[in-house]
Design a protein around this motif. Structure first.
Motif, short mmCIF file in Angstrom:
data_model
loop_
_atom_site.label_atom_id
_atom_site.label_comp_id
_atom_site.label_asym_id
_atom_site.label_seq_id
_atom_site.Cartn_x
_atom_site.Cartn_y
_atom_site.Cartn_z
N LYS A 35 47.00 5.66 21.17
CA LYS A 35 45.72 5.73 20.47
C LYS A 35 45.92 5.25 19.04
O LYS A 35 46.83 5.69 18.34
CB LYS A 35 45.18 7.16 20.47
CG LYS A 35 43.76 7.27 19.97
CD LYS A 35 43.19 8.64 20.23
CE LYS A 35 41.72 8.67 19.88
NZ LYS A 35 41.14 9.97 20.20
N ASN A 40 40.60 3.42 19.32
CA ASN A 40 40.85 2.57 20.48
C ASN A 40 42.29 2.74 20.94
O ASN A 40 43.10 3.36 20.26
CB ASN A 40 40.56 1.11 20.14
CG ASN A 40 39.09 0.90 19.82
OD1 ASN A 40 38.23 1.38 20.52
ND2 ASN A 40 38.81 0.19 18.74
N LYS A 120 43.69 -4.31 24.18
CA LYS A 120 43.18 -3.23 23.34
C LYS A 120 41.89 -2.77 24.01
O LYS A 120 41.05 -3.59 24.40
CB LYS A 120 42.90 -3.74 21.92
CG LYS A 120 42.52 -2.66 20.95
CD LYS A 120 42.38 -3.24 19.54
CE LYS A 120 42.06 -2.17 18.54
NZ LYS A 120 41.89 -2.73 17.18
N ARG A 122 38.54 0.04 24.19
CA ARG A 122 37.69 1.10 23.65
C ARG A 122 37.49 2.08 24.78
O ARG A 122 36.98 1.72 25.85
CB ARG A 122 36.34 0.54 23.20
CG ARG A 122 35.42 1.62 22.62
CD ARG A 122 34.06 1.08 22.16
NE ARG A 122 34.15 -0.08 21.32
CZ ARG A 122 33.73 -1.32 21.68
NH1 ARG A 122 33.20 -1.53 22.87
NH2 ARG A 122 33.84 -2.33 20.86
#
Length: 125
Positions: A35, A40, A120, A122
């Protein structure tokens, strides 16, 4: 995970790039995920994959890599010893993909989160 070299930290300082904080990284099925301060997650290849597969010789993203569910295909890789499909340990929306993977496969053979990250994400709410 490998430590980031002093030279890389200095270069990142002057270019304004922030290195991901991976002190709390977790590992699931060969994928590390950490994290980031912005909430994200950054996902990459864990060192255990290199031990099992040897040198990675090919990698390819699935065609539809926008929204991930847990256990969705994340990256197809071929190594000296085997062929594997790495699965996502988290659910969410892909907001960045490491396009350098397809251009220079050697980036995946460095156990360094600065270069061997995959996506990456979300996280899903």
């Amino acid at each position: 995970m490998a430590k980031v070299s002093l030279w890389t930290r200095i270069k990142n300082f002057f270019t304004g790039k922030k290195q991901p904080t991976l002190t709390d990284a977790k590992v699931k099925d060969g994928i590390w995920y950490a994290k980031l301060p912005d909430g994200n997650y950054l996902l990459g290849i864990d060192e255990s994959v290199y031990q099992l597969m040897g040198k990675i010789t090919f990698a390819d993203f699935p065609t539809q890599l926008n929204n991930l569910q847990v256990e969705d295909d994340l990256l197809d890789i071929e190594g000296d010893k085997s062929v594997e499909t790495l699965k996502s340990p988290i659910a969410g929306t892909v907001i960045a993909k490491n396009d350098a993977i397809g251009k220079d496969i050697e980036t995946l053979n460095e156990p360094n989160p600065q270069v061997n990250w995959i996506v990456k994400v979300r996280p899903a709410q």
